[in-house]
Scaffold this active site. Structure first.
Site, PDB file in Angstrom:
ATOM      1  N   CYS A   1      -3.592   2.533  -4.587  1.00  0.00           N
ATOM      2  CA  CYS A   1      -4.524   3.342  -3.802  1.00  0.00           C
ATOM      3  C   CYS A   1      -4.509   4.744  -4.392  1.00  0.00           C
ATOM      4  O   CYS A   1      -3.607   5.546  -4.102  1.00  0.00           O
ATOM      5  CB  CYS A   1      -4.132   3.354  -2.323  1.00  0.00           C
ATOM      6  SG  CYS A   1      -5.276   4.392  -1.373  1.00  0.00           S
TER       7      CYS A   1
ATOM      8  N   ASP B   1     -12.966   2.804  -1.068  1.00  0.00           N
ATOM      9  CA  ASP B   1     -12.232   3.199   0.136  1.00  0.00           C
ATOM     10  C   ASP B   1     -12.846   4.475   0.690  1.00  0.00           C
ATOM     11  O   ASP B   1     -13.644   5.137   0.019  1.00  0.00           O
ATOM     12  CB  ASP B   1     -10.769   3.424  -0.279  1.00  0.00           C
ATOM     13  CG  ASP B   1      -9.802   3.281   0.856  1.00  0.00           C
ATOM     14  OD1 ASP B   1     -10.222   2.946   1.963  1.00  0.00           O
ATOM     15  OD2 ASP B   1      -8.601   3.498   0.619  1.00  0.00           O
ATOM     16  N   HIS B   2     -12.454   4.821   1.902  1.00  0.00           N
ATOM     17  CA  HIS B   2     -12.896   6.038   2.603  1.00  0.00           C
ATOM     18  C   HIS B   2     -14.043   6.772   1.932  1.00  0.00           C
ATOM     19  O   HIS B   2     -13.871   7.417   0.905  1.00  0.00           O
ATOM     20  CB  HIS B   2     -11.740   7.042   2.734  1.00  0.00           C
ATOM     21  CG  HIS B   2     -10.533   6.443   3.367  1.00  0.00           C
ATOM     22  ND1 HIS B   2      -9.333   7.093   3.380  1.00  0.00           N
ATOM     23  CD2 HIS B   2     -10.349   5.280   4.025  1.00  0.00           C
ATOM     24  CE1 HIS B   2      -8.445   6.341   4.009  1.00  0.00           C
ATOM     25  NE2 HIS B   2      -9.038   5.229   4.402  1.00  0.00           N
TER      26      HIS B   2
ATOM     27  N   TYR C   1     -14.743   4.125   7.173  1.00  0.00           N
ATOM     28  CA  TYR C   1     -15.423   2.919   6.699  1.00  0.00           C
ATOM     29  C   TYR C   1     -16.917   2.901   7.046  1.00  0.00           C
ATOM     30  O   TYR C   1     -17.420   2.000   7.709  1.00  0.00           O
ATOM     31  CB  TYR C   1     -14.690   1.679   7.223  1.00  0.00           C
ATOM     32  CG  TYR C   1     -13.312   1.583   6.615  1.00  0.00           C
ATOM     33  CD1 TYR C   1     -13.130   0.990   5.373  1.00  0.00           C
ATOM     34  CD2 TYR C   1     -12.204   2.146   7.237  1.00  0.00           C
ATOM     35  CE1 TYR C   1     -11.878   0.936   4.783  1.00  0.00           C
ATOM     36  CE2 TYR C   1     -10.949   2.107   6.656  1.00  0.00           C
ATOM     37  CZ  TYR C   1     -10.800   1.494   5.429  1.00  0.00           C
ATOM     38  OH  TYR C   1      -9.564   1.444   4.836  1.00  0.00           O
TER      39      TYR C   1
ATOM     40  N   HIS D   1       0.859  -1.183   0.000  1.00  0.00           N
ATOM     41  CA  HIS D   1       0.000   0.000   0.000  1.00  0.00           C
ATOM     42  C   HIS D   1       0.892   1.229   0.000  1.00  0.00           C
ATOM     43  O   HIS D   1       1.836   1.296   0.779  1.00  0.00           O
ATOM     44  CB  HIS D   1      -0.876  -0.025   1.265  1.00  0.00           C
ATOM     45  CG  HIS D   1      -1.948   1.000   1.268  1.00  0.00           C
ATOM     46  ND1 HIS D   1      -1.703   2.330   1.492  1.00  0.00           N
ATOM     47  CD2 HIS D   1      -3.283   0.899   1.038  1.00  0.00           C
ATOM     48  CE1 HIS D   1      -2.847   3.008   1.426  1.00  0.00           C
ATOM     49  NE2 HIS D   1      -3.819   2.162   1.138  1.00  0.00           N
TER      50      HIS D   1
ATOM     51  N   HIS E   1      -7.588   0.416  -4.690  1.00  0.00           N
ATOM     52  CA  HIS E   1      -8.429   1.156  -3.738  1.00  0.00           C
ATOM     53  C   HIS E   1      -8.995   2.357  -4.483  1.00  0.00           C
ATOM     54  O   HIS E   1      -8.234   3.205  -4.943  1.00  0.00           O
ATOM     55  CB  HIS E   1      -7.604   1.663  -2.562  1.00  0.00           C
ATOM     56  CG  HIS E   1      -7.233   0.598  -1.575  1.00  0.00           C
ATOM     57  ND1 HIS E   1      -6.528   0.869  -0.422  1.00  0.00           N
ATOM     58  CD2 HIS E   1      -7.501  -0.724  -1.541  1.00  0.00           C
ATOM     59  CE1 HIS E   1      -6.365  -0.255   0.272  1.00  0.00           C
ATOM     60  NE2 HIS E   1      -6.944  -1.239  -0.399  1.00  0.00           N
TER      61      HIS E   1
HETATM   62  C1  DNO Z   1      -6.568   2.922   5.716  1.00  0.00           C
HETATM   63  C2  DNO Z   1      -5.961   1.818   4.955  1.00  0.00           C
HETATM   64  C3  DNO Z   1      -4.591   1.397   5.464  1.00  0.00           C
HETATM   65  C4  DNO Z   1      -4.175   0.110   4.783  1.00  0.00           C
HETATM   66  C5  DNO Z   1      -2.826  -0.409   5.228  1.00  0.00           C
HETATM   67  C6  DNO Z   1      -2.409  -1.595   4.418  1.00  0.00           C
HETATM   68  O1  DNO Z   1      -7.715   3.196   5.566  1.00  0.00           O
HETATM   69  O2  DNO Z   1      -5.931   2.101   3.618  1.00  0.00           O
HETATM   70  O3  DNO Z   1      -4.634   1.197   6.836  1.00  0.00           O
HETATM   71  O4  DNO Z   1      -5.100  -0.886   5.055  1.00  0.00           O
HETATM   72  O5  DNO Z   1      -1.861   0.566   5.137  1.00  0.00           O
HETATM   73  O6  DNO Z   1      -1.392  -2.261   5.064  1.00  0.00           O
END
Ligand code: DNO
Length: 387
Positions: free
Chosen positions: A279, A347-348, A364, A241, A306
């Site tokens: 991401c 994501d977010h 989340y 990531h 992501h």
């Molecule tokens: C946060 C996530 C990170 C991710 C880690 C992967 O929302 O994107 O915590 O899960 O960095 O190891």
């Protein structure tokens, strides 16, 4: 792409049955109950896989199989921890779970200063305020030399806008946001039960004294080279990531922040099983990154996506932007066309329609992510239709 969802295990208030109803195909999860550094036994892995399968879904991605701090800074237990990591990987591989997301960020996983930043429409989002972060670093953590890491206008904003509104409660909230609430649920270093999070955090920072980016890169390559034979044997894709935000922070080395960094770690271990979690959100939080171009460049080595995106403001703050942002549509097009089966998770997303009362992990939400998944599904269907 495969539509996946980050689910936090059987205690998650968002259930697998709910996820089936909204079109989720695969689950992204971790064995959150196993402490960082301990082996994931074949039995525990199988139990989770069967639980997910019994709800008509599949376990598509592990996020994360955490890399212990000692592997990152090359402490005395490093080789033992790597051997144990290999055992966990083999147990996942044997069970058929073959996409593993991890990060190589020292001490702090992702960073935000505000978890419920109000939007004009009544929803709220995650936010990174650079001047508040400087306040945390300089006045709360009291890190030596911290002041030198910020430009004059951030320091001025910190003194004029942030300092006057700080009191004990506001400082506690900032600490909570930066090193507690965003870290515990991702199996980070600090959790809600820690009595002195700032003290613990200072001790963790000390572990990296004398470790610069080159040394950290060397440690990452050492780890990857050691685990690649297991990945080759079971066809496991490791996907790092990017650093979130993709900037140097708190005097720590950060090595997955930009085009050049990505190229370096991919070239350091030129095995297709050494890949990237693309991401778009983390990468776009750095004004130096062009996410659309990066997606084109690294699609072949991307094993997990992501989907979210950020706007960087002129003062260096950043906030999450709409999942319909044109840059994100272009990124999705690249992967939908070039990597059709690759797992993708929303994501977010904003807190909305009562999400804020549910105590979800920061970023989340249920309604916010469901809306975003609907948007993404529409974008993907349109791209497929256009051919
Ligand atoms: C946060 C996530 C990170 C991710 C880690 C992967 O929302 O994107 O915590 O899960 O960095 O190891």
């Amino acid at each position: 792409m495969e539509k996946t969802w980050r689910w936090f295990g059987p205690n998650d208030p968002i259930t697998l049955d709910m996820l089936r109803q909204i079109g989720v195909e695969g689950i992204v999860t971790s064995l959150h109950h196993i402490p960082n550094g301990e082996i994931w036994t074949a039995e525990e892995v199988r139990k989770m896989k069967d639980f997910i399968s019994s709800h008509g879904l599949r376990w598509s991605v592990v996020e994360s199989l955490p890399v212990s701090e000692e592997i990152k800074y090359a402490g005395p237990q490093r080789d033992k921890l790597i051997e144990d990591y290999k055992v966990s990987l083999a147990n996942l591989g044997k069970t058929g779970v073959k996409t593993i997301c991890y990060n190589f960020m020292p001490v702090l996983d992702w960073a935000r200063t505000e978890l419920e930043y109000p939007n004009p429409d009544g929803t709220s989002n995650l936010y990174f305020n650079r001047a508040e972060f400087a306040y945390f670093d300089i006045h709360i953590l009291k890190r030596e030399g911290a002041r030198d890491d910020y430009d004059a206008s951030t320091l001025e904003r910190m003194e004029e806008e942030v300092a006057p509104r700080m009191n004990e409660e506001a400082e506690k909230r900032l600490v909570d946001n930066i090193i507690v609430k965003t870290q515990g649920f991702v199996n980070g270093n600090i959790s809600e039960n820690d009595f002195d999070p700032v003290g613990k955090f200072r001790d963790l920072l000390k572990l990296y004294e004398g470790i610069d980016a080159d040394k950290l890169r060397e440690n990452m390559a050492y780890f990857l080279n050691a685990i690649m034979p297991v990945c080759d044997e079971y066809d496991i894709n490791m996907c790092v990531h990017p650093d979130d935000p993709p900037l140097q922070i708190l005097g720590l080395p950060r090595i997955v922040t930009c085009d050049e960094d990505i190229r370096k770690f991919l070239d350091a271990v030129p095995n297709p099983h050494n890949g990237l979690t693309f991401c778009a959100g983390s990468l776009s939080a750095g004004a130096h990154n062009d996410v659309v171009e990066l997606a084109e460049k690294y699609a072949d080595r991307t094993h997990f996506v992501h989907t979210r995106i950020c706007n960087v403001l002129p003062n260096g703050d950043f906030k999450e932007a709409s999942h319909l942002d044109p840059r994100l549509i272009k990124v999705v097009r690249t992967f939908e066309k070039r990597r059709p089966g690759v797992p993708m998770r929303v994501d977010h997303a904003p807190l909305m329609l009562g999400d804020e009362k549910m105590g979800y992990n920061a970023g989340y939400s249920f309604h916010g992510r469901m809306l975003a998944l609907g948007m993404l599904s529409g974008i993907m269907a349109t791209i497929d239709e256009e051919g």
